[in-house]
Design a protein around this motif. Structure first.
Motif, PDB file in Angstrom:
ATOM      1  N   GLU B 102       0.838  -1.289   0.000  1.00  0.00           N
ATOM      2  CA  GLU B 102       0.049   0.101  -0.109  1.00  0.00           C
ATOM      3  C   GLU B 102       0.954   1.365  -0.175  1.00  0.00           C
ATOM      4  O   GLU B 102       0.678   2.189  -0.747  1.00  0.00           O
ATOM      5  CB  GLU B 102      -0.899   0.074   1.173  1.00  0.00           C
ATOM      6  N   LYS B 105       2.448   1.922  -3.106  1.00  0.00           N
ATOM      7  CA  LYS B 105       1.588   2.580  -4.131  1.00  0.00           C
ATOM      8  C   LYS B 105       1.236   3.915  -3.751  1.00  0.00           C
ATOM      9  O   LYS B 105       1.416   4.869  -4.731  1.00  0.00           O
ATOM     10  CB  LYS B 105      -0.033   1.755  -4.280  1.00  0.00           C
ATOM     11  N   THR B 106       1.078   4.376  -2.657  1.00  0.00           N
ATOM     12  CA  THR B 106       0.747   5.942  -2.357  1.00  0.00           C
ATOM     13  C   THR B 106       2.156   6.590  -2.319  1.00  0.00           C
ATOM     14  O   THR B 106       2.134   7.864  -2.912  1.00  0.00           O
ATOM     15  CB  THR B 106       0.434   6.017  -0.882  1.00  0.00           C
ATOM     16  N   GLU B 107       3.275   6.006  -2.346  1.00  0.00           N
ATOM     17  CA  GLU B 107       4.476   6.714  -2.472  1.00  0.00           C
ATOM     18  C   GLU B 107       4.948   6.716  -3.797  1.00  0.00           C
ATOM     19  O   GLU B 107       5.914   7.354  -4.405  1.00  0.00           O
ATOM     20  CB  GLU B 107       5.538   6.316  -1.575  1.00  0.00           C
ATOM     21  N   ASN B 108       4.271   6.043  -4.831  1.00  0.00           N
ATOM     22  CA  ASN B 108       4.839   5.881  -5.989  1.00  0.00           C
ATOM     23  C   ASN B 108       6.309   5.140  -6.298  1.00  0.00           C
ATOM     24  O   ASN B 108       7.042   5.829  -7.004  1.00  0.00           O
ATOM     25  CB  ASN B 108       4.849   7.087  -6.984  1.00  0.00           C
ATOM     26  N   TYR B 206      -4.718   0.392   7.309  1.00  0.00           N
ATOM     27  CA  TYR B 206      -4.107  -0.589   6.290  1.00  0.00           C
ATOM     28  C   TYR B 206      -4.766  -2.164   6.302  1.00  0.00           C
ATOM     29  O   TYR B 206      -4.574  -2.824   5.427  1.00  0.00           O
ATOM     30  CB  TYR B 206      -2.724  -0.921   6.578  1.00  0.00           C
TER      31      TYR B 206
END
Ligand SMILES: Cc1cc2nc3c(=O)[nH]c(=O)nc-3n(C[C@H](O)[C@H](O)[C@H](O)COP(=O)(O)OP(=O)(O)OC[C@H]3O[C@@H](n4cnc5c(N)ncnc54)[C@H](O)[C@@H]3O)c2cc1C
Lengths: 316, 253
Positions: B102, B105-108, B206
């Motif tokens: 997760e 993803k949010t941090e790319n 999460y």
């Protein structure tokens, strides 16, 4: 069903596969014990597997010639789903512990890793495994309809053949292309007994002195005892021996009947790979070396003098 | 390109592991960043230094408050910022991979570095499970790594021997000995690290409940026989040892 993923190399079924069959039988769970054989030209492996299983599923294809975590995970998950497996067991080898977590994620199942024992516990399975560099034995429990397990090599007795050989079925799989391309390989096969299968292991540490001394006395002693040759990280880092022989946290875990450590200090990372050996023998010139604390037998002395004498004494 | 590097905090290898009741008690034990994860932080820094277009290196730890120390060490080595999902809950590796995926993803993030086998739970599952959740390829037990554009090349260990590989980002790489020699944080960098961002995050967001229940732990010290022979007379000592192995232990013929 209980699904076991066969481990094999060079057209032969590995002992690890027979160990997984014992682990499977020990769960007391219902359903046929099914062995899945993945690879290319694996007919021989499949018939060896049939001797110990209720049924064998064979996926023999060019796309399985090269092992890949992504492909293996997809294959195992697919068979587990179609066959409604409640238990999936993979070997605790490097590759087995690499694709098993992916299978667990695909099946949304708990994963019991590198287990040394298994038993059923009501709705789930209980397992023991080592933690903290093998200094602690932990008991964990997985609950759920499906459980994925990897079995630590050497922890279960190899299964004897079943009364009747299991049926073999060919399976077709819809496999993804691995996104990792292998551009070269270097297999460090030694002509000696594989460490995972050896009853006796003779391991040399930095105290052996140099690479020549390995050929001069570590190997001859191993040959006299029908043993495999192991090495510490210090020895591998120095380039005296191939990495395939390294025993320890980042090398192999072994559990022979006798582990003979020559010029090995006994660092925790090394002990984590061999500390469960049945008998540990240490030869070290330093009486204070930590290896003596875990030794059953030991000689305080110089390997240059003791090992040649051992070679003589072991001849008779 | 961003790199996420995972940190676990484990007892120092030489520290004694203690039990309290039937769980491991780390109070008062010297804890350090896992050596395997240190290789990951170091490798991220080296990739950046090699000119591989690394925009940011983020260190991530999931665990109790004391993990801040390990994250500060990563920052002092050169990571740009840190995320700490603070929790006393015990997550198994596969459940933990949900948090990591997760966050990636949010941090790319496009490259995740994880230790090959962590020294606390002796598990190799975190990297693989994270890769699967993200649908990424994985390279485990890596001991050589290069990054040019989005192309990874390197070498890693397999069951018998090693392989050279090629893959395209995004990917998960698990680290191990031989990959590099981790640097020591210098005093100025330790001072600088105190000013770097260490963001706290909440596990509750999460949905990562453990699927494996912890039942208990035991320290088993198998009693060893400890028959130590003086080697002053090598021939006599060797003969005595062989006799013990043959006739007492019965492990050789
Ligand atoms: C993350 C990590 C992972 C690691 N993984 C592993 C691993 O998988 N496997 C591993 O082995 N190590 C591993 N290590 C390294 C480990 O900590 C030790 O450094 C290593 O095991 C030491 O190897 P050694 O005993 O051969 O050498 P040394 O520690 O140098 O010991 C040599 C011994 O030989 C004795 N000696 C010297 N000369 C003689 C002589 N003439 N006769 C008799 N005795 C003699 C000395 O008294 C000494 O006890 C790891 C370390 C880290 C940080």
């Amino acid at each position: 069903m209980i699904l076991i993923v066969a481990e094999h190399a060079d057209g032969k079924l590995a002992k690890a596969t027979l160990e997984m069959v014992t682990a499977a039988r020990g769960t007391g769970r219902e359903g046929p014990i099914t062995i899945l054989v993945l690879g290319q030209n694996v007919a021989g492996v499949a018939s060896e597997a049939a001797a110990v299983a209720d049924q064998v599923l064979v996926a023999d294809s060019a796309s399985l010639a090269q092992y890949s975590a992504e492909t293996w995970a997809a294959a195992v998950a697919q068979i587990a789903q179609e066959g409604e497996a409640h238990t999936v067991i993979t070997p605790g080898s490097r590759s087995g512990r690499e694709y098993a977590p992916r299978v667990a994620v695909k099946l949304d199942a708990p994963y019991l890793e590198d287990v040394i024992s298994l038993s059923s516990s009501g709705a789930g399975l209980q397992a023991q495994r080592y933690t903290y560099l093998a200094r602690v034995t932990e008991t964990v429990e997985a609950q759920g309809a499906v459980t994925v397990i990897s079995a630590k090599p050497g922890s279960f007795a190899p299964a004897a053949p079943a009364a009747a050989a299991g049926e073999q079925y060919d399976v077709d799989l819809d496999l993804p292309q691995s996104r990792v391309t292998i551009t070269g390989k270097s297999m460090e096969k030694s002509s000696r007994v594989a460490l995972s299968e050896a009853d006796v292991i003779v391991t040399g540490g930095r105290g052996v002195g140099n690479a020549e001394n390995f050929s001069k006395f570590v190997e001859p002693l191993a040959d006299n005892l029908g043993a495999g040759v192991g090495a510490t990280r210090a020895v591998v880092d120095a380039g005296w021996r191939p990495y395939a022989e390294q025993v320890g946290q980042t090398g192999k875990t072994v559990q022979p009947k006798a582990y003979i450590a020559l010029g090995v200090s006994g660092a925790v990372q090394h002990l984590s790979g061999m500390g469960k050996s049945k008998f540990i023998v240490a030869i070290n010139k330093d009486a204070e070396a930590p290896i003596f604390k875990v030794a059953d037998y030991g000689i305080v002395g110089d390997v240059n003098e003791i090992v040649p004498a051992l070679i003589e004494a072991s001849k008779r | 390109m961003k790199i996420l590097t995972l940190i676990r905090q484990v007892p120092d290898a030489e520290a004694r592991v203690r039990l309290s009741g039937n769980t491991i008690d780390l109070d008062g034990t010297t804890v350090v960043m896992d050596g395997m994860d240190e290789y990951g932080v170091e490798e991220a820094l080296r990739l950046r230094e090699s000119g591989a277009g690394v925009d940011e290196i983020i260190a991530l730890a999931v665990g109790p408050k004391r993990n801040e120390d390990a994250l500060r060490t990563a920052l002092a080595m050169g990571a740009d910022r840190a995320v700490h999902v603070e929790t006393d809950e015990r997550l198994d590796a596969v459940s933990l991979s949900k948090v990591v995926a997760e966050l990636a993803k949010t941090e790319n993030a496009e490259l995740i570095l994880v230790g090959g086998q962590e020294a606390d739970w002796d598990s190799q599952a975190l990297g693989a499970a994270t890769a699967e959740r993200l649908g990424w390829p994985q390279l485990t037990w890596t001991n050589e790594l290069k990054l040019e554009g989005d192309k990874l090349t390197g070498r890693h260990d397999v069951d018998e021997g090693n392989e050279s590989f090629e893959a395209t980002l995004p990917a998960v790489v698990t680290t191990q000995q031989g990959l590099n020699e981790p640097r020591y944080p210098t005093l100025p960098n330790i001072m600088k690290a105190k000013k770097k961002e260490l963001r706290k995050d909440d596990l509750a967001s999460y949905d990562a409940a453990s699927k494996v229940k912890f039942i208990g732990a035991e320290i088993q010290t198998r009693a060893r026989m400890n028959k130590i022979i003086d080697g002053k007379d090598p021939q006599a000592a060797a003969a005595q040892l062989i006799d013990l192995l043959r006739n007492e232990a019965k492990v050789i013929k």
